[in-house]
Design a protein around this motif. Structure first.
Motif, PDB file in Angstrom:
ATOM      1  N   GLN A 256       0.817  -1.208   0.000  1.00 46.31           N
ATOM      2  CA  GLN A 256       0.000   0.000   0.000  1.00 46.31           C
ATOM      3  C   GLN A 256       0.857   1.266   0.000  1.00 46.31           C
ATOM      4  O   GLN A 256       2.034   1.251   0.367  1.00 46.31           O
ATOM      5  N   LYS A 257       0.246   2.382  -0.390  1.00 43.17           N
ATOM      6  CA  LYS A 257       0.952   3.653  -0.522  1.00 43.17           C
ATOM      7  C   LYS A 257       1.630   4.074   0.769  1.00 43.17           C
ATOM      8  O   LYS A 257       2.699   4.692   0.749  1.00 43.17           O
ATOM      9  N   ALA A 258       1.026   3.740   1.900  1.00 41.01           N
ATOM     10  CA  ALA A 258       1.594   4.153   3.190  1.00 41.01           C
ATOM     11  C   ALA A 258       2.985   3.584   3.428  1.00 41.01           C
ATOM     12  O   ALA A 258       3.785   4.170   4.169  1.00 41.01           O
ATOM     13  N   ARG A 259       3.325   2.472   2.791  1.00 39.77           N
ATOM     14  CA  ARG A 259       4.618   1.832   3.020  1.00 39.77           C
ATOM     15  C   ARG A 259       5.619   2.102   1.906  1.00 39.77           C
ATOM     16  O   ARG A 259       6.764   1.650   1.967  1.00 39.77           O
ATOM     17  N   ARG A 260       5.179   2.781   0.852  1.00 37.00           N
ATOM     18  CA  ARG A 260       6.064   3.092  -0.277  1.00 37.00           C
ATOM     19  C   ARG A 260       6.809   4.409  -0.037  1.00 37.00           C
ATOM     20  O   ARG A 260       6.552   5.120   0.935  1.00 37.00           O
ATOM     21  N   ALA A 261       7.697   4.751  -0.951  1.00 34.89           N
ATOM     22  CA  ALA A 261       8.449   6.000  -0.847  1.00 34.89           C
ATOM     23  C   ALA A 261       7.490   7.177  -0.764  1.00 34.89           C
ATOM     24  O   ALA A 261       6.569   7.300  -1.574  1.00 34.89           O
ATOM     25  N   GLY A 262       7.683   8.010   0.244  1.00 37.24           N
ATOM     26  CA  GLY A 262       6.824   9.162   0.443  1.00 37.24           C
ATOM     27  C   GLY A 262       5.574   8.879   1.231  1.00 37.24           C
ATOM     28  O   GLY A 262       4.814   9.795   1.556  1.00 37.24           O
ATOM     29  N   GLY A 263       5.339   7.602   1.586  1.00 37.70           N
ATOM     30  CA  GLY A 263       4.153   7.240   2.348  1.00 37.70           C
ATOM     31  C   GLY A 263       4.297   7.587   3.812  1.00 37.70           C
ATOM     32  O   GLY A 263       5.391   7.885   4.308  1.00 37.70           O
ATOM     33  N   ALA A 264       3.192   7.521   4.531  1.00 37.52           N
ATOM     34  CA  ALA A 264       3.177   7.892   5.943  1.00 37.52           C
ATOM     35  C   ALA A 264       4.113   7.033   6.781  1.00 37.52           C
ATOM     36  O   ALA A 264       4.699   7.509   7.753  1.00 37.52           O
ATOM     37  N   ARG A 265       4.273   5.756   6.401  1.00 38.14           N
ATOM     38  CA  ARG A 265       5.157   4.846   7.129  1.00 38.14           C
ATOM     39  C   ARG A 265       6.063   4.129   6.120  1.00 38.14           C
ATOM     40  O   ARG A 265       6.104   2.899   6.063  1.00 38.14           O
ATOM     41  N   GLU A 266       6.778   4.921   5.369  1.00 36.42           N
ATOM     42  CA  GLU A 266       7.664   4.418   4.312  1.00 36.42           C
ATOM     43  C   GLU A 266       8.703   3.458   4.878  1.00 36.42           C
ATOM     44  O   GLU A 266       9.329   3.720   5.902  1.00 36.42           O
ATOM     45  N   GLY A 267       8.877   2.335   4.182  1.00 35.25           N
ATOM     46  CA  GLY A 267       9.937   1.399   4.554  1.00 35.25           C
ATOM     47  C   GLY A 267       9.743   0.820   5.939  1.00 35.25           C
ATOM     48  O   GLY A 267       8.632   0.613   6.410  1.00 35.25           O
ATOM     49  N   GLY A 268      10.875   0.521   6.605  1.00 29.01           N
ATOM     50  CA  GLY A 268      10.817  -0.027   7.950  1.00 29.01           C
ATOM     51  C   GLY A 268      10.591  -1.521   7.994  1.00 29.01           C
ATOM     52  O   GLY A 268      10.369  -2.085   9.061  1.00 29.01           O
ATOM     53  N   PHE A 269      10.660  -2.196   6.853  1.00 30.76           N
ATOM     54  CA  PHE A 269      10.500  -3.647   6.789  1.00 30.76           C
ATOM     55  C   PHE A 269      11.768  -4.244   6.194  1.00 30.76           C
ATOM     56  O   PHE A 269      12.530  -3.555   5.505  1.00 30.76           O
ATOM     57  N   PRO A 270      12.049  -5.521   6.418  1.00 30.66           N
ATOM     58  CA  PRO A 270      13.263  -6.126   5.866  1.00 30.66           C
ATOM     59  C   PRO A 270      13.308  -6.002   4.342  1.00 30.66           C
ATOM     60  O   PRO A 270      12.312  -6.240   3.665  1.00 30.66           O
ATOM     61  N   GLY A 271      14.477  -5.629   3.822  1.00 34.21           N
ATOM     62  CA  GLY A 271      14.648  -5.514   2.380  1.00 34.21           C
ATOM     63  C   GLY A 271      14.025  -4.279   1.774  1.00 34.21           C
ATOM     64  O   GLY A 271      13.896  -4.182   0.552  1.00 34.21           O
ATOM     65  N   ALA A 272      13.650  -3.312   2.597  1.00 29.95           N
ATOM     66  CA  ALA A 272      12.958  -2.122   2.090  1.00 29.95           C
ATOM     67  C   ALA A 272      13.799  -1.387   1.044  1.00 29.95           C
ATOM     68  O   ALA A 272      13.257  -0.917   0.035  1.00 29.95           O
ATOM     69  N   GLY A 273      15.106  -1.311   1.267  1.00 27.28           N
ATOM     70  CA  GLY A 273      15.951  -0.605   0.313  1.00 27.28           C
ATOM     71  C   GLY A 273      15.876  -1.217  -1.078  1.00 27.28           C
ATOM     72  O   GLY A 273      15.710  -0.513  -2.082  1.00 27.28           O
ATOM     73  N   VAL A 274      15.961  -2.543  -1.141  1.00 22.94           N
ATOM     74  CA  VAL A 274      15.904  -3.248  -2.430  1.00 22.94           C
ATOM     75  C   VAL A 274      14.533  -3.084  -3.069  1.00 22.94           C
ATOM     76  O   VAL A 274      14.404  -2.762  -4.262  1.00 22.94           O
ATOM     77  N   ILE A 275      13.489  -3.301  -2.281  1.00 25.17           N
ATOM     78  CA  ILE A 275      12.130  -3.290  -2.818  1.00 25.17           C
ATOM     79  C   ILE A 275      11.724  -1.890  -3.274  1.00 25.17           C
ATOM     80  O   ILE A 275      11.157  -1.718  -4.362  1.00 25.17           O
TER      81      ILE A 275
END
Length: 371
Positions: A256-275
Motif C-alpha cells: 500500500q501507498k503508506a509503506r512506499r516512498a513518500g508514504g506515511a510509514r515508508e519502509g521499515g520492513f526487511p529488504g525495504a531498500g531493495v524493494i
C-alpha cells in the motif's frame, strides 16, 4: 506415510474415497473419485470444499500489534479496518519473500494464516521479532476449510444467511452448524468463496453439512493447484521464494501507498531498500503468464529462450500444467524484463527440443471475487 501428521478430517477424506499423499508434512487428499479435471471444472461451475487445515493459524495480541507486524511485512497493517483482511508476505534483508500470508483485523487481535511448509519458521520469526511486546499464539484447536466457486455463497448461506452480505476480504464471526466460526470471504482459486476456521470438534459436522448441499463436492490438492495456476496466483516455494522480490513477482499491488516512498510509514520492513528501489526503477526479472503452443504442458524448471536455437536462457518456468478451464497448457515463470512486455514468443526447452510458448496476460481465467 507413518511419520506424517493428519488433519482433523482425515477419516472423512478416506471415507469419501480420497487418494492421500504426503504434502508439507501432512497426509492430504490430492483427489477424490471424481478426478482432478472434473473437480477443477466443478469448482469453476458450482462449488468445491477444500480442507486446508494443514496451514498455520496464528493470533497476534498487543496494544500495538499492527505497527509491530509492519516491521516484518511491507503492508499497511495499521490502516486495515476491523473486519477486513489483506494479503501480505514476510520479506528478508535482500528483498526476498520468506512466505506469503493472509492477515485480518479482528478487533482486539490480528489473525494470520500462513503456509503449511513455512509455518514453523514463520512462527519462530514472529516470536523472535515481536515478543514480548506482542503475544504470538498458535491456534491448534481449529481446522480450516474453504468453500469456493459461484455456488459457494448459496451453500454457506444455507447454514447462515448473513454470509451473503460479506464482500471480498471481509471477515466475521459466524455460527455454522452450531459452531462458532471465523469466516473470511476469500480463497485461492480465483473464484468467489469463503475460508472458515472452525473448532476441531465441529469440523466434520460442518464439512458434512456443506457437502449435503447439492452444489458442493470435495476437492483435493490437485485441482486446488490447477485452479490457482489458471487464476495467476503464486505458489510459495515455486513462484515466490527467498530469491524473488515482490516487484519481480508482480505483487506490488499488495504494497500500500503508506509503506512506499513518500508514504506515511515508508519502509521499515526487511529488504525495504531493495524493494523500494525496484519499485522506482523496475526489476531485472518479471513474473509473466505463459501459454505453450500445442497440447503438451511445460512444467516447473523448463528453461526459456528467445530463439528456437542457440543463445542463453532468458527465463525459467516456475509453475505449469494443463488448464482444464482454458482447455490447454498454461504456465508462469520469470523472464528478463526485456522480454516481459506484450505477447513475445519464446521457446521452452523440453527434453532437448525447443517448443514455442507465448507470453500471455494473467489471470488466464477471469477472477469472480464479490467486490
Amino acid at each position: 506415510m507413518t511419520d506424517l501428521k493428519r488433519v482433523p478430517l482425515h477419516d472423512l477424506h478416506v471415507e469419501l474415497g480420497a487418494k492421500m499423499v504426503p504434502f508439507a508434512g501432512y497426509e492430504m487428499p490430492v483427489q477424490y473419485p471424481l478426478g482432478v479435471l472434473k473437480e477443477h471444472l466443478h469448482t469453476r461451475g458450482k462449488a468445491g470444499l477444500f480442507d486446508v487445515s494443514h496451514m498455520g493459524q496464528v493470533l497476534l495480541r498487543g496494544a500495538d500489534a499492527a505497527r509491530a507486524l509492519e516491521r516484518l511485512i511491507p503492508m499497511d497493517v495499521a490502516g486495515l479496518g476491523v473486519g477486513r483482511q489483506r494479503y501480505g508476505f514476510f520479506t528478508n534483508e535482500t528483498g526476498g519473500i520468506l512466505d506469503d500470508l493472509m492477515f485480518a483485523n479482528r478487533g482486539d487481535h490480528l489473525f494470520l494464516v500462513v503456509n503449511a511448509a513455512c509455518k514453523d519458521a514463520d512462527i519462530a520469526h514472529l516470536r523472535a521479532a515481536l515478543e514480548p511486546e506482542v503475544s504470538v499464539e498458535v491456534v491448534t484447536d481449529r481446522a480450516l476449510l474453504a468453500v469456493q466457486g459461484p455456488a459457494a455463497e448459496a451453500a454457506l448461506a444455507s447454514l447462515a444467511a448473513e454470509v451473503a452480505g460479506m464482500r471480498f476480504m471481509d471477515v466475521a464471526d459466524v455460527t455454522l452448524a452450531g459452531a462458532a466460526c471465523w469466516v473470511s470471504r476469500s480463497g485461492y482459486t480465483g473464484e468467489d468463496g469463503y475460508e472458515i476456521s472452525v473448532p476441531v470438534g465441529a469440523a466434520e459436522a460442518l464439512a458434512r453439512a456443506l457437502l449435503d448441499h447439492e452444489a458442493v463436492e470435495p476437492i483435493g490438492l490437485g485441482a486446488r493447484d490447477s485452479l490457482r495456476l489458471e487464476a495467476g496466483l503464486c505458489l510459495y516455494g515455486h513462484d515466490i521464494t527467498t530469491e524473488t522480490t515482490p516487484v519481480e513477482a508482480g505483487l506490488t499491488w499488495a504494497i500500500q501507498k503508506a509503506r512506499r516512498a513518500g508514504g506515511a510509514r515508508e519502509g521499515g520492513f526487511p529488504g525495504a531498500g531493495v524493494i523500494l528501489e525496484e519499485l522506482a526503477d523496475g526489476p531485472a526479472l518479471r513474473r509473466v503468464g505463459l501459454m505453450p503452443e500445442g497440447r503438451a504442458p511445460m512444467r516447473e524448471g523448463v528453461a526459456l529462450f528467445a530463439a528456437s536455437e542457440g543463445g542463453d536462457p532468458v527465463g525459467t518456468i516456475t509453475s505449469g500444467g494443463f488448464g482444464p478451464s482454458v482447455g490447454g497448457p498454461v504456465a508462469m515463470g520469470y523472464v528478463s524484463a526485456d522480454y516481459a512486455g506484450g505477447d513475445a514468443l519464446l521457446y521452452g526447452e523440453v527434453r532437448g527440443r525447443r517448443h514455442p510458448v507465448r507470453i500471455a496476460p494473467m489471470p488466464f481465467v477471469p477472477s469472480n471475487f464479490k467486490r
